[in-house]
Scaffold this motif. Structure first.
Motif, PDB file in Angstrom:
ATOM      1  N   LEU A 144       0.880  -0.938   0.207  1.00 20.18           N
ATOM      2  CA  LEU A 144       0.416   0.063  -0.017  1.00 20.18           C
ATOM      3  C   LEU A 144       1.062   1.047  -0.155  1.00 20.18           C
ATOM      4  O   LEU A 144       1.507   0.858   0.984  1.00 20.18           O
ATOM      5  CB  LEU A 144      -1.155   0.113   1.289  1.00 20.18           C
ATOM      6  N   THR A 145       0.369   2.460  -0.494  1.00 20.73           N
ATOM      7  CA  THR A 145       1.325   3.462  -0.949  1.00 20.73           C
ATOM      8  C   THR A 145       0.526   4.275   0.410  1.00 20.73           C
ATOM      9  O   THR A 145      -0.366   4.343   0.817  1.00 20.73           O
ATOM     10  CB  THR A 145       1.139   3.693  -2.107  1.00 20.73           C
ATOM     11  N   THR A 146       1.289   5.543   1.097  1.00 23.33           N
ATOM     12  CA  THR A 146       0.857   6.141   1.794  1.00 23.33           C
ATOM     13  C   THR A 146      -0.051   7.113   1.096  1.00 23.33           C
ATOM     14  O   THR A 146      -1.132   7.852   1.310  1.00 23.33           O
ATOM     15  CB  THR A 146       1.789   7.148   2.436  1.00 23.33           C
ATOM     16  N   GLY A 147       0.348   7.047  -0.152  1.00 23.05           N
ATOM     17  CA  GLY A 147      -0.948   8.111  -0.704  1.00 23.05           C
ATOM     18  C   GLY A 147      -2.503   7.415  -1.290  1.00 23.05           C
ATOM     19  O   GLY A 147      -3.617   8.044  -0.812  1.00 23.05           O
ATOM     20  N   MET A 148      -2.696   5.859  -0.955  1.00 22.38           N
ATOM     21  CA  MET A 148      -3.694   5.361  -0.874  1.00 22.38           C
ATOM     22  C   MET A 148      -4.285   5.729   0.631  1.00 22.38           C
ATOM     23  O   MET A 148      -5.494   5.675   0.973  1.00 22.38           O
ATOM     24  CB  MET A 148      -3.623   4.526  -1.410  1.00 22.38           C
ATOM     25  N   LEU A 149      -3.734   5.968   1.792  1.00 26.59           N
ATOM     26  CA  LEU A 149      -3.771   5.161   3.001  1.00 26.59           C
ATOM     27  C   LEU A 149      -4.712   6.378   3.190  1.00 26.59           C
ATOM     28  O   LEU A 149      -5.444   6.529   4.133  1.00 26.59           O
ATOM     29  CB  LEU A 149      -3.047   4.603   3.700  1.00 26.59           C
ATOM     30  N   ARG A 150      -3.540   7.924   2.562  1.00 27.95           N
ATOM     31  CA  ARG A 150      -4.553   8.892   3.316  1.00 27.95           C
ATOM     32  C   ARG A 150      -5.583   9.511   2.540  1.00 27.95           C
ATOM     33  O   ARG A 150      -6.191  10.655   2.376  1.00 27.95           O
ATOM     34  CB  ARG A 150      -3.172  10.077   3.186  1.00 27.95           C
ATOM     35  N   LEU A 151      -6.506   9.131   1.609  1.00 25.29           N
ATOM     36  CA  LEU A 151      -7.235   9.084   0.858  1.00 25.29           C
ATOM     37  C   LEU A 151      -8.755   8.537   2.359  1.00 25.29           C
ATOM     38  O   LEU A 151      -9.428   8.946   1.599  1.00 25.29           O
ATOM     39  CB  LEU A 151      -7.518   8.332  -0.498  1.00 25.29           C
TER      40      LEU A 151
ATOM     41  N   THR B  21      -1.455   0.886   9.195  1.00 29.30           N
ATOM     42  CA  THR B  21      -2.261   1.758   8.289  1.00 29.30           C
ATOM     43  C   THR B  21      -3.012   3.077   9.144  1.00 29.30           C
ATOM     44  O   THR B  21      -3.418   4.191   8.334  1.00 29.30           O
ATOM     45  CB  THR B  21      -3.739   0.802   7.463  1.00 29.30           C
ATOM     46  N   ALA B  22      -3.138   2.518  10.367  1.00 30.35           N
ATOM     47  CA  ALA B  22      -3.147   4.173  11.631  1.00 30.35           C
ATOM     48  C   ALA B  22      -2.671   4.464  11.391  1.00 30.35           C
ATOM     49  O   ALA B  22      -2.951   5.800  11.687  1.00 30.35           O
ATOM     50  CB  ALA B  22      -4.264   3.149  12.387  1.00 30.35           C
ATOM     51  N   LEU B  23      -1.188   4.417  11.731  1.00 34.43           N
ATOM     52  CA  LEU B  23      -0.490   5.237  11.944  1.00 34.43           C
ATOM     53  C   LEU B  23      -0.222   6.164  10.442  1.00 34.43           C
ATOM     54  O   LEU B  23       0.169   7.401  10.952  1.00 34.43           O
ATOM     55  CB  LEU B  23       0.887   4.586  12.294  1.00 34.43           C
ATOM     56  N   TRP B  24       0.045   5.457   9.789  1.00 33.12           N
ATOM     57  CA  TRP B  24       0.585   5.759   8.975  1.00 33.12           C
ATOM     58  C   TRP B  24      -0.388   7.006   8.313  1.00 33.12           C
ATOM     59  O   TRP B  24      -0.392   8.517   7.105  1.00 33.12           O
ATOM     60  CB  TRP B  24       0.408   5.442   7.088  1.00 33.12           C
ATOM     61  N   PRO B  29       2.132  11.495  15.422  1.00 37.26           N
ATOM     62  CA  PRO B  29       1.830  10.582  16.164  1.00 37.26           C
ATOM     63  C   PRO B  29       1.263  10.552  17.070  1.00 37.26           C
ATOM     64  O   PRO B  29       0.792  10.997  17.819  1.00 37.26           O
ATOM     65  CB  PRO B  29       4.170  10.906  17.237  1.00 37.26           C
ATOM     66  N   LEU B  30       1.390   8.729  17.603  1.00 39.45           N
ATOM     67  CA  LEU B  30      -0.400   8.241  18.049  1.00 39.45           C
ATOM     68  C   LEU B  30       0.011   8.014  19.591  1.00 39.45           C
ATOM     69  O   LEU B  30       0.826   7.534  19.569  1.00 39.45           O
ATOM     70  CB  LEU B  30      -1.011   7.498  17.565  1.00 39.45           C
ATOM     71  N   PRO B  76       5.069   5.817  12.490  1.00 42.21           N
ATOM     72  CA  PRO B  76       5.846   4.388  11.281  1.00 42.21           C
ATOM     73  C   PRO B  76       7.290   4.786  11.265  1.00 42.21           C
ATOM     74  O   PRO B  76       7.470   6.385  10.925  1.00 42.21           O
ATOM     75  CB  PRO B  76       4.756   5.033  10.466  1.00 42.21           C
ATOM     76  N   ALA B  77       7.883   4.281  11.182  1.00 41.87           N
ATOM     77  CA  ALA B  77       9.891   4.273  10.273  1.00 41.87           C
ATOM     78  C   ALA B  77       9.635   4.541   9.411  1.00 41.87           C
ATOM     79  O   ALA B  77       9.611   3.672   8.033  1.00 41.87           O
ATOM     80  CB  ALA B  77      10.169   2.853  10.739  1.00 41.87           C
TER      81      ALA B  77
END
Lengths: 295, 126
Positions: A144-151, B21-24, B29-30, B76-77
């Protein structure tokens, strides 16, 4: 030799028609195996036909010709040499394309599997382009890319994960590998490949929807992720004439879940029987020619 | 291994990926409580805490002291993700048909399709 040896070459038309029919009507879990099996059988029939046609070239071997002259008999000319040569070329091209297709899939999956350390089968890549990809392997991974997660919101993210896990759980890469190989061998099978590509996405959508208990949610996630990728360069793969793949997936999720279809077993059986019959006829023909040589 | 254990193990992996995914998608920071809230799926605080320590061991997340009060915050790292992005991009960029060989959640859209989808989403939200 008769026309029989060419007949298997029309099989892909049958499969393409079945694929078009299946794409929007059948339950994906049933349609995918049926279409994959039909495509693989057809590809095998294609190879066998081309091989038989190519083998007829050997009636021109000097040894054969000498035998022909000595016995004062005329060997049957099964197919025009030009046709046999074309068949040989097509066969070679098919093999090269098959090898290239397999190689591409293997290397791509291997490289993506090494992308990074995973958490529970998930690798997050810090990249603005929204992308979610299921990478086959043991165990498979989701990129998964961060670009996807942020959407997406929390529920939509879970829907995406469920969708990608469905790809891995049902080994969709295997179906794609087989149908991709079949289409590489016989380009007339491309509609079948397109249909299977679409149907595995639908399958994963449906599984995510039933896992989350919310079809709307999955439809929203698909639509949102797709909208964010609009404007990127790759063209949308066309499937039929009415609308893009994503729009069809979203529309399908807005409707009721697809019911069990009864057509896929008759279809598969029909194509299999047709392939076997046609091949048997061609083979019998070929053997008759062989026997004529030996007399 | 019994089937039950296999099921639990898989579920644990799924939780890890959900926490990631939640952290990202968080802007900052959470704390474990923050992660718990972001997940919104009724997980016990202790479960979240356990998952976070496991992710910390795998060096997928970093930990620092919380601004206020006791406890830690997690993020996230970044370098692991940057590395993954570089490799992913290299693999995908190589060929024009790069995406065709793997399953993707969302393929690209034509302009007409985008209009249709926007209409669909608005329909939903009103």
């Amino acid at each position: 030799m008769t026309l029989a040896v060419y007949l298997p070459l029309v099989l892909p038309v049958l499969v393409a028609l079945a694929a078009r029919y299946a794409a929007d009507r059948a339950r994906p879990g049933a349609a995918v195996p049926a279409l994959v099996a039909a495509a693989v059988l057809t590809a095998a029939a294609t190879i066998w036909s081309l091989l038989l046609l190519t083998l007829t070239l050997f009636d021109d071997l000097p040894a054969m010709a000498a035998l022909d002259g000595r016995l004062g008999m005329r060997l049957p000319e099964p197919v025009p040499d030009a046709v046999a040569v074309i068949a040989a070329v097509l066969l070679a091209v098919a093999m090269v394309r098959l090898e290239r297709d397999m190689h591409l899939r293997r290397t791509m999956a291997r490289r993506l599997r090494n992308a990074g350390p995973s958490a529970g089968g998930l690798v997050v890549a810090d990249w603005s382009e929204p992308l979610a990809v299921a990478v086959p392997g043991r165990p498979g991974e989701i990129l998964l890319t961060t670009g996807m997660l942020r959407l997406l919101d929390a529920d939509e993210r879970r829907a995406v994960l469920a969708h990608e896990r469905a790809h891995l759980a049902h080994h969709h890469h295997r179906a794609m590998l087989l149908v991709g190989g079949a289409a590489a061998i016989n380009p007339l099978l491309r509609p079948a490949r397109e249909a299977v590509t679409y149907l595995v996405e639908r399958w994963a959508d449906e599984e995510a929807a039933s896992g989350m208990g919310d079809r709307e949610l999955v439809a929203r996630a698909v639509a949102r992720a797709a909208l964010a990728t609009a404007g990127h360069r790759a063209p949308a793969p066309a499937l039929g004439v009415h609308g893009g793949v994503i729009v069809r997936r979203v529309r399908a999720l807005q409707g009721p879940p697809p019911g069990a279809a009864r057509w896929q077993m008759p279809l598969l059986a029909g194509v299999a029987v047709a392939a076997l019959l046609l091949e048997a006829t061609a083979t019998v023909n070929f053997l008759a020619v062989l026997r004529a040589w030996q007399i | 291994m019994t089937e039950d254990e296999a099921g639990r193990r898989r579920a644990r992996g799924e939780l890890e990926s959900e926490v990631m995914t939640a952290l990202w998608s968080a802007a900052e920071p959470l704390t474990p409580a923050g992660v718990q809230a972001a997940l919104g799926s009724g997980l016990a605080y202790n479960t979240v805490q356990t998952i976070l320590s496991r992710l910390l061991e795998k060096e997928l997340v970093r930990r620092g002291p919380a601004d206020r009060g006791r406890g830690h915050v997690y993020w996230p790292a970044q370098d692991a993700a940057a590395l993954a992005a570089t490799r992913m991009r290299a693999a995908l960029d190589e060929r024009p048909d790069r995406r065709a060989v793997l399953q993707q959640f969302a393929a690209t859209l034509g302009e007409d399709d985008a209009e249709t989808l926007r209409a669909v989403l608005e329909e939903r939200e009103t």
